[in-house]
Scaffold this active site. Sequence first.
Site, PDB file in Angstrom:
ATOM      1  N   SER A  45       0.819  -1.210   0.000  1.00 28.22           N
ATOM      2  CA  SER A  45       0.000   0.000   0.000  1.00 28.22           C
ATOM      3  C   SER A  45       0.854   1.263   0.000  1.00 28.22           C
ATOM      4  CB  SER A  45      -0.940   0.015   1.209  1.00 28.22           C
ATOM      5  OG  SER A  45      -1.907  -0.998   1.076  1.00 28.22           O
ATOM      6  N   CYS A  46       1.939   1.248   0.749  1.00 29.62           N
ATOM      7  CA  CYS A  46       2.808   2.432   0.821  1.00 29.62           C
ATOM      8  C   CYS A  46       3.464   2.700  -0.527  1.00 29.62           C
ATOM      9  CB  CYS A  46       3.863   2.255   1.908  1.00 29.62           C
ATOM     10  SG  CYS A  46       3.135   2.111   3.561  1.00 29.62           S
ATOM     11  N   THR A  47       3.839   1.645  -1.226  1.00 29.02           N
ATOM     12  CA  THR A  47       4.443   1.800  -2.545  1.00 29.02           C
ATOM     13  C   THR A  47       3.426   2.362  -3.520  1.00 29.02           C
ATOM     14  OG1 THR A  47       5.990   0.001  -2.119  1.00 29.02           O
ATOM     15  CG2 THR A  47       5.589   0.575  -4.428  1.00 29.02           C
TER      16      THR A  47
END
Length: 155
Positions: A45-47
């Site tokens: 998700s962060c990517t």
Amino acid sequence: MADLEVGDPAPQFDLPRDGGGSLSLAASAGKPVVLYFYPQDDTTSCTQEAISFSQLKPEFEKAGAVVIGLSPDSAKKHDKFKSKYDLTIDLAADEERKVIEAYHLWVEKSMYGRKYMGVERATFLIGRDGRIARIWRKVRVKGHAEAVLEAVREL
């Protein structure tokens, strides 16, 4: 301590950044700042969130805004993350979590019944006056960068 609200002055910061040097809120005075907090570099998700903000960076710049991603990862880890995914946004390293805590985002989380402390995914839009103009908490990544861009355009 009460959560930050729209209209509150944004807590100031000066943190190490990817590529060396530092990032501060004061350096962007007079411009809208999109300050998004994320738990960890190089996770799914962060990517995706970082890629979305990077893809829209030219649109944010056209609207006069600066985008800063902030996590407790080190500047060195940010460098690897940016290089791996060709990210163009600035990343601030808050290893001591002082800024994360100032924005009240060091919270108890739960996964598979296990409780632990971590960073709440959230975004703060800081207006030209240094006050919080909009807050997104418990962010869902899909479509988020686009929603933030629309809010910047409405400032």
